[in-house]
Design an enzyme around this catalytic site. Structure first.
Site, PDB file in Angstrom:
ATOM      1  N   SER A 124       0.820  -1.215   0.000  1.00 57.45           N
ATOM      2  CA  SER A 124       0.000   0.000   0.000  1.00 57.45           C
ATOM      3  C   SER A 124       0.850   1.258   0.000  1.00 57.45           C
ATOM      4  O   SER A 124       0.343   2.333  -0.311  1.00 57.45           O
ATOM      5  CB  SER A 124      -0.830   0.052   1.285  1.00 57.45           C
ATOM      6  N   HIS A 176      -0.637  -2.526  -7.215  1.00 53.69           N
ATOM      7  CA  HIS A 176      -1.444  -2.194  -6.036  1.00 53.69           C
ATOM      8  C   HIS A 176      -2.933  -2.295  -6.365  1.00 53.69           C
ATOM      9  O   HIS A 176      -3.502  -1.419  -7.021  1.00 53.69           O
ATOM     10  CB  HIS A 176      -1.067  -0.778  -5.564  1.00 53.69           C
ATOM     11  N   GLU A 222      -2.964   0.376  -9.191  1.00 52.45           N
ATOM     12  CA  GLU A 222      -1.938   1.422  -9.263  1.00 52.45           C
ATOM     13  C   GLU A 222      -0.625   0.696  -9.583  1.00 52.45           C
ATOM     14  O   GLU A 222      -0.232  -0.220  -8.851  1.00 52.45           O
ATOM     15  CB  GLU A 222      -1.878   2.098  -7.872  1.00 52.45           C
ATOM     16  N   ASN A 249      -2.716   6.182  -1.259  1.00 56.11           N
ATOM     17  CA  ASN A 249      -2.648   6.263   0.206  1.00 56.11           C
ATOM     18  C   ASN A 249      -2.012   7.545   0.710  1.00 56.11           C
ATOM     19  O   ASN A 249      -2.162   7.897   1.877  1.00 56.11           O
ATOM     20  CB  ASN A 249      -1.967   5.029   0.787  1.00 56.11           C
TER      21      ASN A 249
HETATM   22  N1  CAA Z   1     -15.271  -9.161  -1.372  1.00 52.74           N
HETATM   23  C1  CAA Z   1     -15.825  -9.316  -2.574  1.00 52.74           C
HETATM   24  N2  CAA Z   1     -16.916  -8.661  -2.974  1.00 52.74           N
HETATM   25  C2  CAA Z   1     -17.497  -7.837  -2.083  1.00 52.74           C
HETATM   26  C3  CAA Z   1     -17.008  -7.653  -0.789  1.00 52.74           C
HETATM   27  C4  CAA Z   1     -15.832  -8.353  -0.440  1.00 52.74           C
HETATM   28  N3  CAA Z   1     -15.252  -8.197   0.766  1.00 52.74           N
HETATM   29  N4  CAA Z   1     -17.802  -6.784  -0.143  1.00 52.74           N
HETATM   30  C5  CAA Z   1     -18.762  -6.438  -0.995  1.00 52.74           C
HETATM   31  N5  CAA Z   1     -18.578  -7.058  -2.176  1.00 52.74           N
HETATM   32  C6  CAA Z   1     -19.362  -6.906  -3.387  1.00 52.74           C
HETATM   33  C7  CAA Z   1     -20.493  -7.848  -3.456  1.00 52.74           C
HETATM   34  O1  CAA Z   1     -20.384  -8.564  -4.681  1.00 52.74           O
HETATM   35  C8  CAA Z   1     -21.732  -6.968  -3.450  1.00 52.74           C
HETATM   36  O2  CAA Z   1     -22.605  -7.277  -4.481  1.00 52.74           O
HETATM   37  P1  CAA Z   1     -23.769  -8.366  -4.314  1.00 52.74           P
HETATM   38  O3  CAA Z   1     -24.458  -8.098  -3.012  1.00 52.74           O
HETATM   39  O4  CAA Z   1     -24.579  -8.096  -5.502  1.00 52.74           O
HETATM   40  O5  CAA Z   1     -23.078  -9.684  -4.372  1.00 52.74           O
HETATM   41  C9  CAA Z   1     -21.234  -5.575  -3.784  1.00 52.74           C
HETATM   42  O6  CAA Z   1     -19.851  -5.551  -3.437  1.00 52.74           O
HETATM   43  C10 CAA Z   1     -21.968  -4.526  -2.976  1.00 52.74           C
HETATM   44  O7  CAA Z   1     -21.896  -4.905  -1.616  1.00 52.74           O
HETATM   45  P2  CAA Z   1     -22.970  -4.503  -0.509  1.00 52.74           P
HETATM   46  O8  CAA Z   1     -24.308  -4.357  -1.159  1.00 52.74           O
HETATM   47  O9  CAA Z   1     -22.842  -5.467   0.619  1.00 52.74           O
HETATM   48  O10 CAA Z   1     -22.479  -3.133   0.087  1.00 52.74           O
HETATM   49  P3  CAA Z   1     -22.127  -1.758  -0.605  1.00 52.74           P
HETATM   50  O11 CAA Z   1     -23.072  -1.397  -1.663  1.00 52.74           O
HETATM   51  O12 CAA Z   1     -21.866  -0.831   0.516  1.00 52.74           O
HETATM   52  O13 CAA Z   1     -20.722  -2.023  -1.318  1.00 52.74           O
HETATM   53  C11 CAA Z   1     -18.388  -1.843  -1.137  1.00 52.74           C
HETATM   54  C12 CAA Z   1     -19.643  -2.529  -0.622  1.00 52.74           C
HETATM   55  C13 CAA Z   1     -18.145  -2.202  -2.586  1.00 52.74           C
HETATM   56  C14 CAA Z   1     -17.244  -2.363  -0.296  1.00 52.74           C
HETATM   57  C15 CAA Z   1     -18.587  -0.295  -0.984  1.00 52.74           C
HETATM   58  O14 CAA Z   1     -19.019   0.027   0.312  1.00 52.74           O
HETATM   59  C16 CAA Z   1     -17.341   0.484  -1.280  1.00 52.74           C
HETATM   60  O15 CAA Z   1     -16.997   0.735  -2.430  1.00 52.74           O
HETATM   61  N6  CAA Z   1     -16.646   0.901  -0.216  1.00 52.74           N
HETATM   62  C17 CAA Z   1     -15.400   1.654  -0.349  1.00 52.74           C
HETATM   63  C18 CAA Z   1     -14.289   0.718  -0.678  1.00 52.74           C
HETATM   64  C19 CAA Z   1     -12.982   1.424  -0.822  1.00 52.74           C
HETATM   65  O16 CAA Z   1     -12.847   2.639  -0.668  1.00 52.74           O
HETATM   66  N7  CAA Z   1     -11.963   0.637  -1.093  1.00 52.74           N
HETATM   67  C20 CAA Z   1     -10.602   1.124  -1.170  1.00 52.74           C
HETATM   68  C21 CAA Z   1      -9.946   0.916   0.161  1.00 52.74           C
HETATM   69  S1  CAA Z   1      -8.308   1.565   0.167  1.00 52.74           S
HETATM   70  C22 CAA Z   1      -7.396   0.372  -0.572  1.00 52.74           C
HETATM   71  O17 CAA Z   1      -7.855  -0.658  -0.974  1.00 52.74           O
HETATM   72  C23 CAA Z   1      -5.937   0.667  -0.733  1.00 52.74           C
HETATM   73  C24 CAA Z   1      -5.038   0.412   0.404  1.00 52.74           C
HETATM   74  O18 CAA Z   1      -3.856   0.233   0.134  1.00 52.74           O
HETATM   75  C25 CAA Z   1      -5.475   0.449   1.812  1.00 52.74           C
HETATM   76  P1  NAD Z   2      -4.227  -9.511   5.864  1.00 53.28           P
HETATM   77  O1  NAD Z   2      -3.780  -9.289   7.262  1.00 53.28           O
HETATM   78  O2  NAD Z   2      -5.672  -9.703   5.571  1.00 53.28           O
HETATM   79  O3  NAD Z   2      -3.450 -10.757   5.219  1.00 53.28           O
HETATM   80  C1  NAD Z   2      -2.058 -10.908   5.223  1.00 53.28           C
HETATM   81  C2  NAD Z   2      -1.758 -12.400   5.082  1.00 53.28           C
HETATM   82  O4  NAD Z   2      -0.357 -12.567   4.889  1.00 53.28           O
HETATM   83  C3  NAD Z   2      -2.129 -13.211   6.341  1.00 53.28           C
HETATM   84  O5  NAD Z   2      -2.989 -14.281   5.950  1.00 53.28           O
HETATM   85  C4  NAD Z   2      -0.784 -13.731   6.871  1.00 53.28           C
HETATM   86  O6  NAD Z   2      -0.887 -15.033   7.408  1.00 53.28           O
HETATM   87  C5  NAD Z   2       0.058 -13.718   5.612  1.00 53.28           C
HETATM   88  N1  NAD Z   2       1.504 -13.604   5.829  1.00 53.28           N
HETATM   89  C6  NAD Z   2       2.131 -12.717   6.642  1.00 53.28           C
HETATM   90  N2  NAD Z   2       3.467 -12.881   6.528  1.00 53.28           N
HETATM   91  C7  NAD Z   2       3.670 -13.876   5.623  1.00 53.28           C
HETATM   92  C8  NAD Z   2       4.825 -14.488   5.060  1.00 53.28           C
HETATM   93  N3  NAD Z   2       6.064 -14.090   5.416  1.00 53.28           N
HETATM   94  N4  NAD Z   2       4.665 -15.473   4.141  1.00 53.28           N
HETATM   95  C9  NAD Z   2       3.421 -15.876   3.763  1.00 53.28           C
HETATM   96  N5  NAD Z   2       2.294 -15.332   4.264  1.00 53.28           N
HETATM   97  C10 NAD Z   2       2.415 -14.337   5.170  1.00 53.28           C
HETATM   98  O7  NAD Z   2      -3.655  -8.263   5.039  1.00 53.28           O
HETATM   99  P2  NAD Z   2      -4.247  -7.605   3.707  1.00 53.28           P
HETATM  100  O8  NAD Z   2      -5.226  -6.575   4.087  1.00 53.28           O
HETATM  101  O9  NAD Z   2      -4.592  -8.687   2.750  1.00 53.28           O
HETATM  102  O10 NAD Z   2      -2.953  -6.824   3.189  1.00 53.28           O
HETATM  103  C11 NAD Z   2      -1.910  -7.484   2.495  1.00 53.28           C
HETATM  104  C12 NAD Z   2      -1.081  -6.468   1.738  1.00 53.28           C
HETATM  105  O11 NAD Z   2      -1.929  -5.740   0.824  1.00 53.28           O
HETATM  106  C13 NAD Z   2      -0.414  -5.400   2.626  1.00 53.28           C
HETATM  107  O12 NAD Z   2       0.808  -5.047   2.047  1.00 53.28           O
HETATM  108  C14 NAD Z   2      -1.422  -4.241   2.548  1.00 53.28           C
HETATM  109  O13 NAD Z   2      -0.844  -2.990   2.818  1.00 53.28           O
HETATM  110  C15 NAD Z   2      -1.853  -4.346   1.090  1.00 53.28           C
HETATM  111  N6  NAD Z   2      -3.158  -3.750   0.788  1.00 53.28           N
HETATM  112  C16 NAD Z   2      -4.173  -3.822   1.705  1.00 53.28           C
HETATM  113  C17 NAD Z   2      -5.408  -3.273   1.393  1.00 53.28           C
HETATM  114  C18 NAD Z   2      -6.544  -3.348   2.359  1.00 53.28           C
HETATM  115  O14 NAD Z   2      -7.537  -2.623   2.173  1.00 53.28           O
HETATM  116  N7  NAD Z   2      -6.491  -4.175   3.373  1.00 53.28           N
HETATM  117  C19 NAD Z   2      -5.595  -2.664   0.141  1.00 53.28           C
HETATM  118  C20 NAD Z   2      -4.540  -2.647  -0.779  1.00 53.28           C
HETATM  119  C21 NAD Z   2      -3.314  -3.181  -0.431  1.00 53.28           C
END
Ligand code: CAA
Ligand code: NAD
Length: 308
Positions: free
Chosen positions: A122, A146, A158, A196
């Site tokens: 991330s 990403h 990304e 991020n």
């Molecule tokens: N895995 C797979 N599919 C999922 C899911 C999951 N965990 N959660 C929801 N879905 C899908 C389902 O297919 C669902 O459709 P159906 O009910 O028709 O099967 C669809 O999404 C819509 O889900 P919901 O009706 O339960 O809820 P919603 O309308 O609120 O949508 C959401 C859920 C898509 C997660 C929506 O709330 C959303 O877009 N949230 C924001 C997500 C976001 O910002 N993501 C980026 C996070 S940052 C990141 O990823 C980067 C990082 O490095 C941290």
């Molecule tokens: P998570 O905690 O759900 O899963 C991580 C998994 O990695 C666990 O099942 C753990 O057992 C396994 N693991 C840890 N160390 C390991 C190793 N040395 N060898 C093999 N397996 C190992 O985490 P996540 O949310 O899936 O995030 C995973 C990566 O993706 C991170 O780098 C995170 O920053 C990135 N990411 C996360 C998100 C998010 O929304 N959670 C979105 C984009 C990118």
């Protein structure tokens, strides 16, 4: 070095929410997919998640049963890195910790001498991860790929080019992302990249607002949903991402960008210290235990002006 082999088989390391999602999408798009995790419990949860979500695709009429069966047949859950042999590309999705990722890439460099090594990090520098393969390990094949959570739904990948990443590697992962039905967009290798760098300080600020008693968590989330059209409020999104991952990302931003304004909110850190990581532990900002009333902010014992 040319990493020119056609990609038929994708290895995914980490079977958590991101690795599981990447593996599902890869299998649905026709790739033989090997998914590996250090924890057999995580692999079991990953397999169960695939079964449930793919059944839902059939239920909703988005996929035919025969196509789901074919995708399931392409998914293989393995417990050791050795069993990823045969993968044409490895996508790492383990914990967001630079040292752990560097150690893994150092191993991958010898086990997979010619394949592309991609990280789903991330925020961590791709240049730094690439350095761990060593000059003889061909750092030009290390790249950031990403994906976004939930992977089956979110369109973006990304693509991050480290200092040593070759143009050929970038082209190949860009094409792969497109063949997974995603929209690849390039970003340079700075802490947090684009997504991020912009998203996580907003989430962190929501924790400060909560800590300072500006509003209750539910109200912070509702304000941002209704006022800014976000699908989830920032605190709900933090639980969804994982509070541990949020802290890791803020630490990378603080170190990499050298400014105190990226310091993780103490309340966020406290929740992580208490093991309240969000959805994955059923408790974070909110309580997701089956017995909990829906979307209640979970008690922190924290006394703010709002009495949270
Ligand atoms: N895995 C797979 N599919 C999922 C899911 C999951 N965990 N959660 C929801 N879905 C899908 C389902 O297919 C669902 O459709 P159906 O009910 O028709 O099967 C669809 O999404 C819509 O889900 P919901 O009706 O339960 O809820 P919603 O309308 O609120 O949508 C959401 C859920 C898509 C997660 C929506 O709330 C959303 O877009 N949230 C924001 C997500 C976001 O910002 N993501 C980026 C996070 S940052 C990141 O990823 C980067 C990082 O490095 C941290
Ligand atoms: P998570 O905690 O759900 O899963 C991580 C998994 O990695 C666990 O099942 C753990 O057992 C396994 N693991 C840890 N160390 C390991 C190793 N040395 N060898 C093999 N397996 C190992 O985490 P996540 O949310 O899936 O995030 C995973 C990566 O993706 C991170 O780098 C995170 O920053 C990135 N990411 C996360 C998100 C998010 O929304 N959670 C979105 C984009 C990118």
């Amino acid at each position: 070095m040319g990493t020119t082999q056609t990609i038929h088989t994708i290895g995914v390391i980490g079977a958590g929410q991101m690795g599981g999602g990447i593996a599902q999408v890869a299998a649905v798009h026709g790739f033989k997919t090997l998914v590996c995790d250090a924890s057999s419990a995580a692999l079991g949860r990953c397999r169960d998640g695939h079964t449930k979500r793919l059944a839902r695709e059939v239920e909703k009429g988005r996929m035919k049963d025969t196509d789901v069966q074919a995708a399931v047949g392409r998914l293989h859950y393995v417990e050791s890195l050795e069993m990823l042999k045969g993968a044409d590309i490895v996508i790492e999705a383990i914990v967001e910790d630079a040292k752990t990722k560097r150690e893994l890439f150092a191993k991958l460099a010898t086990m997979f001498p010619t394949q592309i090594l991609a990280s789903n990090t991330s925020s961590i520098s791709i240049t730094e991860i690439a350095a761990s393969v060593g000059p003889q390990g061909h750092p030009e094949r290390v790249v950031g790929m990403h994906f976004f959570n939930p992977v089956p739904v979110m369109k973006l990948v990304e693509v991050i080019r480290g200092l040593q990443t070759s143009a050929d590697t970038v082209t190949r992962v860009t094409n792969l992302a497109a063949s997974l039905g995603k929209t690849p967009i390039p970003a340079n290798d700075r802490a947090g990249f684009v997504s991020n760098r912009v998203l996580m300080p907003m989430i962190n600020e929501a924790f400060f607002a909560w800590m300072e008693g500006v509003a209750e968590p539910q109200h912070i989330d509702e304000i941002m949903k209704l006022g800014c059209n976000f699908p989830m409020g920032p605190l709900r999104l933090a639980d969804f991402i994982g509070l541990d991952t949020c802290v890791h990302i803020m630490n990378v931003l603080a170190d990499g960008l050298g400014s105190d304004r990226y310091r993780p909110c103490p309340l966020l850190k406290q929740l992580v210290a208490a093991g309240r990581l969000g959805d994955k532990t059923q408790r974070g900002v909110y309580d997701y235990a089956p017995s909990a009333p829906s979307m209640t902010a979970s008690s922190t014992g924290h006394k703010s002006a709002a009495g949270v």
